[in-house]
Design a protein around this motif. Structure first.
Motif, PDB file in Angstrom:
ATOM      1  N   ASN A   1       5.731  11.889   0.491  1.00  0.00           N
ATOM      2  CA  ASN A   1       6.868  11.533   1.332  1.00  0.00           C
ATOM      3  C   ASN A   1       6.426  10.468   2.334  1.00  0.00           C
ATOM      4  O   ASN A   1       5.528  10.690   3.152  1.00  0.00           O
ATOM      5  CB  ASN A   1       7.364  12.778   2.074  1.00  0.00           C
ATOM      6  N   THR A   2       7.067   9.311   2.288  1.00  0.00           N
ATOM      7  CA  THR A   2       6.675   8.190   3.158  1.00  0.00           C
ATOM      8  C   THR A   2       7.685   7.945   4.277  1.00  0.00           C
ATOM      9  O   THR A   2       7.686   6.872   4.886  1.00  0.00           O
ATOM     10  CB  THR A   2       6.527   6.902   2.316  1.00  0.00           C
TER      11      THR A   2
ATOM     12  N   LEU B   1       0.828  -1.206   0.000  1.00  0.00           N
ATOM     13  CA  LEU B   1       0.000   0.000   0.000  1.00  0.00           C
ATOM     14  C   LEU B   1       0.861   1.254   0.000  1.00  0.00           C
ATOM     15  O   LEU B   1       0.519   2.263  -0.624  1.00  0.00           O
ATOM     16  CB  LEU B   1      -0.923   0.003   1.219  1.00  0.00           C
ATOM     17  N   LEU B   2       1.978   1.168   0.704  1.00  0.00           N
ATOM     18  CA  LEU B   2       2.865   2.330   0.792  1.00  0.00           C
ATOM     19  C   LEU B   2       3.453   2.685  -0.577  1.00  0.00           C
ATOM     20  O   LEU B   2       3.683   3.860  -0.882  1.00  0.00           O
ATOM     21  CB  LEU B   2       3.986   2.035   1.787  1.00  0.00           C
ATOM     22  N   LYS B   3       3.663   1.663  -1.415  1.00  0.00           N
ATOM     23  CA  LYS B   3       4.218   1.892  -2.743  1.00  0.00           C
ATOM     24  C   LYS B   3       3.224   2.558  -3.692  1.00  0.00           C
ATOM     25  O   LYS B   3       3.602   3.005  -4.773  1.00  0.00           O
ATOM     26  CB  LYS B   3       4.691   0.565  -3.341  1.00  0.00           C
ATOM     27  N   LEU B   4       1.956   2.642  -3.290  1.00  0.00           N
ATOM     28  CA  LEU B   4       0.951   3.290  -4.137  1.00  0.00           C
ATOM     29  C   LEU B   4       0.960   4.801  -3.977  1.00  0.00           C
ATOM     30  O   LEU B   4       0.419   5.518  -4.818  1.00  0.00           O
ATOM     31  CB  LEU B   4      -0.460   2.780  -3.789  1.00  0.00           C
ATOM     32  N   THR B   5       1.570   5.291  -2.907  1.00  0.00           N
ATOM     33  CA  THR B   5       1.515   6.725  -2.626  1.00  0.00           C
ATOM     34  C   THR B   5       2.610   7.468  -3.397  1.00  0.00           C
ATOM     35  O   THR B   5       3.633   6.901  -3.782  1.00  0.00           O
ATOM     36  CB  THR B   5       1.706   6.989  -1.117  1.00  0.00           C
ATOM     37  N   CYS B   6       2.364   8.746  -3.600  1.00  0.00           N
ATOM     38  CA  CYS B   6       3.336   9.557  -4.335  1.00  0.00           C
ATOM     39  C   CYS B   6       3.892  10.689  -3.477  1.00  0.00           C
ATOM     40  O   CYS B   6       4.539  11.596  -3.988  1.00  0.00           O
ATOM     41  CB  CYS B   6       2.707  10.121  -5.606  1.00  0.00           C
TER      42      CYS B   6
END
Length: 312
Positions: A190-191, A183-188
């Motif tokens: 700053n993680t 799910l984290l890889k779907l965001t664009c």
């Protein structure tokens, strides 16, 4: 680049296994058979603990949470994966993806905390047998179980509450099921904060679980070595072997899963399979291990089977 907010109608695409022609239905029926067997074994263990009064003890009250947690993990993962294999849809709504990931992470943390609670119970029983009833009172057991689920829930909620911080600009989950890294890889956005919280939560889970287990089993070992009574040693072996086997199963499978994602020459399909094993192997083996190594459960099951044969 598509920027999506939390929308119950938004769909994500899961990255499927490569399945050779003619392999879809055999894999599906094998997966369903494994799921039914796991559910049957864990429900049997739960039922035996509930209905047999001789198992209404602190040890088994804590143990009750292990098959319950296993059912959460396997049900959150396997039916959806098998459904995608046979239907070839490989789609999931975003909220359902988050729910699946949440339950799977609850399962992982739950295993660690439950095993820690079980090891502490054995430490008290073997190292302080005369004070066992007073220390592991019904109130104390309820507090321990509440801490197991409460701490697990707080850590996982804190992790997933950060999922809505950043907008989504991708819609493909690079796995056959949903988890927090995917799910984290779907965001664009700053993680960094998500990664820090994720590492912190993992460190807390491992530190709490491992430290309690190491302390408990070292104390048990010292007590056994110092004791001249063979009964004490036999009791320690009989009550701890099952738990140590389950700990080893979970840690070994977890280690192989992590290594499969770190080694460059491991194929994507093998990584997906290894990722599934952490939710398949422990729920499959845990009730069998306890049925074999825990004398009271084994004796109770044999008694039930004998009565069933007589009645038939």
């Amino acid at each position: 680049m598509e920027n999506e907010s939390f929308d119950i109608t938004s769909e994500l695409t899961l990255d499927p296994f490569f399945i050779p022609p003619g392999g879809k239905y055999p894999i599906f029926f094998l997966g369903i058979a494994i799921y039914i067997f796991i559910v049957f074994c864990n429900l049997t263990l739960l039922t035996v603990i509930i209905v047999r009064k001789n198992l209404h003890k602190p040890m088994y009250f804590i143990l009750f949470n292990l098959p319950l947690n296993d059912l959460i993990g396997i049900t959150a993962m396997l039916p959806k994966v098998m459904s995608d294999i046979v239907t070839e849809t490989n789609k999931v709504y975003y909220p359902l993806c988050v729910l699946q990931a949440f339950l799977l992470h609850m399962y992982g943390g739950g295993v660690l905390f439950i095993l820690a609670a079980m090891s502490f119970d054995r430490y008290v029983a073997i190292c302080m047998p005369l004070r066992y009833s007073s220390i592991m009172s019904p109130r104390a057991v309820i507090i321990i179980v509440s801490l197991v689920w409460g701490l697990d829930l707080v850590l996982i909620v804190s992790l997933f509450s950060l999922q809505t911080r950043n907008p989504r600009c991708r819609s493909v989950i690079m796995n056959v099921f949903c988890d927090n890294p995917s799910l984290l890889k779907l965001t664009c956005g700053n993680t960094t904060l998500n990664n820090i919280i994720g590492l912190f939560n993992t460190a807390v889970m491992q530190a709490v679980s491992v430290s309690i287990q190491v302390f408990s089993y070292v104390k048990i070992l010292i007590t056994c070595v110092a004791s001249r009574r063979s009964e004490t040693k036999v009791k320690a072996v009989n009550t701890c072997v099952a738990q140590l086997v389950i700990i080893l199963i979970f840690q070994i499978v977890g280690t192989f899963t992590i290594l499969s994602h770190r080694l460059k020459n491991v194929s994507a399909d093998l990584q997906k399979i290894m990722g599934m094993l952490i939710f398949l192997v422990p729920p499959l083996l845990n009730p069998l291990v306890y049925g074999l190594y825990t004398s009271e459960i084994r004796t109770t099951l044999m008694t039930i089977l004998r009565r069933s044969r007589v009645s038939v």
